[in-house]
Enzyme design. Structure first.
Site, PDB file in Angstrom:
ATOM      1  N   GLU A  44       0.833  -1.208   0.000  1.00  0.00           N
ATOM      2  CA  GLU A  44       0.000   0.000   0.000  1.00  0.00           C
ATOM      3  C   GLU A  44       0.868   1.259   0.000  1.00  0.00           C
ATOM      4  O   GLU A  44       1.784   1.401   0.799  1.00  0.00           O
ATOM      5  CB  GLU A  44      -0.858  -0.043   1.277  1.00  0.00           C
ATOM      6  N   LYS A 117      -9.091   2.349  -2.894  1.00  0.00           N
ATOM      7  CA  LYS A 117      -9.483   1.703  -1.640  1.00  0.00           C
ATOM      8  C   LYS A 117     -10.903   2.108  -1.243  1.00  0.00           C
ATOM      9  O   LYS A 117     -11.229   3.303  -1.239  1.00  0.00           O
ATOM     10  CB  LYS A 117      -8.484   2.135  -0.558  1.00  0.00           C
ATOM     11  N   CYS A 153      -5.721  -3.382   2.003  1.00  0.00           N
ATOM     12  CA  CYS A 153      -5.667  -3.399   3.471  1.00  0.00           C
ATOM     13  C   CYS A 153      -7.040  -3.449   4.158  1.00  0.00           C
ATOM     14  O   CYS A 153      -7.635  -4.506   4.256  1.00  0.00           O
ATOM     15  CB  CYS A 153      -4.844  -2.204   3.952  1.00  0.00           C
TER      16      CYS A 153
END
Lengths: 547, 547
Positions: A44, A117, A153
């Site tokens: 990330e 994300k 994540c």
């Protein structure tokens, strides 16, 4: 469909070093290609470093990140790596100008796909809703005819969401780009979760995590691959660079077993987190050496041992600053420690300086004790200013919790506090663990046994020991763990059988010390709840747990 | 429908003092009833204080807030105020356990309605998505047959949302409960916005705001009522208790003109914010007096004047700590200031103490300068420990921005920093304003003209002035305003015509000083962007604005 070789690049970027991070990606892309991989996945926000906080909102920073990704794609193509698919985390920007936490897939000199994300953590140490907009679309990238799903994540920590979106997309692999900070025991939680998500998508899950220190966070790496059936297929060590290579088998073929390494013990992981946090704070900020006061006690001894492991003993300056109340064993233990770790050892007695202050101020009691402690702080800062060593603070979490420390003394000044998230009992544990590790490896034990075994004392008045002022540390740390780390109230603490007077004393100490904690240097988070941005409380507050 | 008398209670609660805040509400409810009001509206989260940060997540705190509201409703009924509708801000809790930022309407001994804030600010100094869940429903409360819409603070800053929900609800009044922190010029933005929302709902809008200091925020009050046509109907002064009473006229009757007071000048508002922030930090944390170093310079002079206005001159301890480099005028100006404000004045020369350090350390150059500065810090902390005065830090925003200050010196230690958000040119402005105010009111000018007019110097070496190390303050502050407060990049600064060398120097100084800012005491936010939680940046960062 043929087998596909993939690589997970577990790297340690630096926040804001966009050019350096892009170079790091390019180097590891070469290594992945050399290892025969068709896909290499980076963590990330590897291009920008992580977390970048409000840098995400700066137009100049956004432009620089966008340019770096385009240049990287061209450079990889020019390097002859145009066939390799390189997946990087970076900072994207929406039409509206709102930034995204983004994954970009590069191939053939271009960005061929990107993913924003969806789930933005906004709890604990995270403020992602402050700086990012949420993505809404799923992302599947084809590599060598295989279907690779991409998420970032927090997306796998939430039920539903993008994992559910791609669950019926007939994936061959789910790639997860992470910047997941270390805390003790978190590795087990992560892998259990990853197994569940792999099962949901019916494909192996490749989890790649950053490693390295960034202010009060440490990323531990520990990248891994699990099968759709939960099988443990491959993993990388913690707290180190790694390129984890694994073959995604032909469609419908059984999963391939890759390289598997053992996890270190919890003690070792916590110790390595402290070493990593300190080393990266020092080096990424342009220092090469540290200075601290050596009292002969356990906190400064463990801090010095961590510093020696991080930077080499020769880059640790240890200063003994005895007063008239310092015992002989304190001076001996400090000197012994310095010798064991190979530190640059100095002695600066404080009596003449304290006398000069007292000639004017004539302080008594706690004020006099604090004066001695602060004189030591001034000495360390002076040597630091002269010689350029970063001052490090050896205070521990029990002290920070209760405010049992003199603000601006040698235990609380400086740039970084390696033990900040370790309570006193954990400090002893790790000291014993570090010595045992040395013994096992045929090395000198770094920490004098005396420093571990003697009763802790600030030695600011004759015969003083910490337990004059605080409950025994094993009891104190249990109460602190419940009140601070698990945010239990007074009622819950009493129901657990803790003594009422102890509970009230500890809670009062903790609540009153918030102002001191705000002025404390950063240190590595290693528990589920560290002081700092993990626990945000007002200084001015009349709230008292009394019912 | 008959006219309805309403009251806005502009009060200063304390975070966490749930019982005290409930008592404050009860007292003001009595006053409102005595004034003939049928409805009294209190600010956002008046029961708990605001902002409560992670206290919102504690079960014990949630229970205490809920109990306080129920008890308050019963107490008001028992007091004979059962007919009065009392609207308070508090902490609510959803079935799921997630807390709400809530408004509750009390009448007849019960909670008759509640409203959960829809829009949760999560930018600037705010972290509301961290701690609150969003409400979804509108709220209209009937009082005396009139329809009162209720929303909370951020709800009116967003187009659409709950104001739009109630726009067609045929409201007689929109009540807005606020915890809106002060910044210079914000009053005008608020009132323009309120006029727009009043027009959207076709009814007068009653805006009630907290006042008082809470760590790094100051709430300015300035409650007001505007008509659906934008008419300015009534308002309360800033930075003070007020009960603003106004008659909502009969349906279709023209709006009544209530009491209107002039706004203070921007200079006066900023000054009052600093006074309020300091006074409330001191008193709410249980102190009654402060101590600071008086150098004869403008920063310590203005800080001392603010402290004298906040606490009375007799509660200000000013310590002159001359060194061999201190000029006669410095000592004279410090003594003159202390006399003007009636401070407890002391002199503690530092030469003998510095000599004692130097006898061991023999520091030179900047290290020697820093040593002198830190000795002063230790002296102040010593006297504070002995006598119980809160140490206050006179550092200004230009210093904090550039790191042009010695960490742990007398300018940066302590509990509170009143000038933290004032750049140096604003410090001069306010000093001149304060003296002019004194002249206008027939009082002694608190600040010696010398302290305002002489070139600023740290006096840590012979002949030193700030401009040896920094660009002229008027230029520096312009660059800082653009880079820090408006987050412009290097390219934008150069395009504005600033000299490239100056820009690069200033940006480098600002970026490198982040670690010092983290350890600085809190101080009142008075600009659109203060250091602290308003501007969150990594310490470890290699990002440099160079393109």
């Amino acid at each position: 469909m043929p087998a596909l070789r993939i690589a997970l690049a577990q790297v340690n970027p630096c926040v804001g070093d966009i050019a350096g991070n892009a170079a790091l990606v390019r180097d590891h892309a070469h290594a992945a290609a050399a290892a025969g991989a068709a896909l290499v996945v980076f963590p990330e926000m590897v291009i920008t470093g992580y977390p970048i906080e409000d840098l995400a909102l700066r137009a100049s920073f956004q432009r620089a990140a966008a340019r770096a990704v385009d240049t990287l794609a061209s450079d990889l193509e020019a390097d002859g790596l145009g066939d390799l698919t390189v997946m990087v985390g970076t900072l994207g920007v929406a039409q509206s100008g709102r930034p995204f936490n983004q994954a970009a897939a590069l191939r053939g000199g271009q960005v061929i796909a990107h993913y924003n994300k969806h789930h933005l953590p906004n709890y604990g140490v995270f403020d992602e809703r402050r700086i990012f907009a949420s993505g809404e679309d799923p992302c599947v990238v084809e590599v060598g005819g295989r279907r690779i799903g991409v998420v970032i994540c927090e997306d796998i920590w939430v039920d539903g969401g993008p994992v559910e979106q791609v669950a019926s997309a007939n994936l061959d692999l789910l790639a997860v780009l992470n910047g997941s900070p270390f805390e003790e025991g978190k590795g087990r939680v992560r892998t259990d979760l990853a197994r569940r998500r792999a099962s949901e998508v019916g494909a192996p899950l490749a989890y790649v995590n950053l490693w390295g220190g960034q202010d009060d966070l440490v990323f531990d790496g520990h990248s891994f691959i699990v099968g759709a059936d939960g099988a443990w297929l491959a993993n990388a060590p913690g707290f180190d660079d790694a390129l984890l290579v694994w073959d995604l088998p032909e469609a419908d073929a059984p999963a391939t077993q890759g390289e598997v390494v053992d996890f270190a013990s919890d003690d070792q992981q916590v110790y390595l987190a402290c070493v990593t946090g300190l080393r990266d704070y020092v080096l990424k900020n342009g220092f090469s050496s540290v200075i601290l006061g050596l009292s002969g006690g356990i906190d400064s001894a463990l801090t010095a041992a961590i510093a020696a492991d991080a930077l080499g003993g020769a880059n640790v300056v240890g200063v003994s600053m005895p007063s008239s109340f310092s015992s002989e064993h304190s001076k001996d233990d400090a000197a012994d420690l310095a010798k064991r770790i190979g530190a640059d050892y100095r002695v600066e007695p404080i009596a003449a300086i304290v006398d000069a202050f007292q000639g004017q101020l004539a302080l008594e009691g706690v004020a006099e004790e604090n004066l001695q402690a602060r004189v030591r702080g001034v000495i360390l800062m002076g040597i630091s200013n002269r010689e350029g060593h970063l001052v490090i603070a050896p205070g521990n979490k029990s002290e920070l919790a209760t405010g049992y420390a003199t603000i601006y003394d040698a235990g609380s000044i400086g740039g970084y506090a390696p033990l900040k998230d370790l309570d006193k009992t954990r400090v002893w544990d790790l000291a014993r663990w570090r010595n045992a590790y040395a013994t096992t490896h045929g090395e000198v034990e770094p920490i004098p046994v005396n420093s571990i075994e003697k009763p802790p004392s600030a030695e600011l008045r004759p015969g003083q020991v910490d337990q004059d002022s605080l409950p025994p540390y094993d009891l104190l740390d249990e109460v602190l763990d419940a009140y601070v780390e698990h945010a239990e109230g007074r009622a819950e603490l009493l129901a657990r059988g803790f003594d009422e007077a102890v509970v009230d004393r500890v809670l009062q100490l903790v609540d009153r010390a918030e102002w001191k904690r705000r002025q404390y240097p950063p240190g590595p988070k290693v528990t589920a709840l560290a002081f700092g941005r993990d626990r945000r409380l007002p200084i001015t507050s009349r709230w008292r747990e009394l019912s």
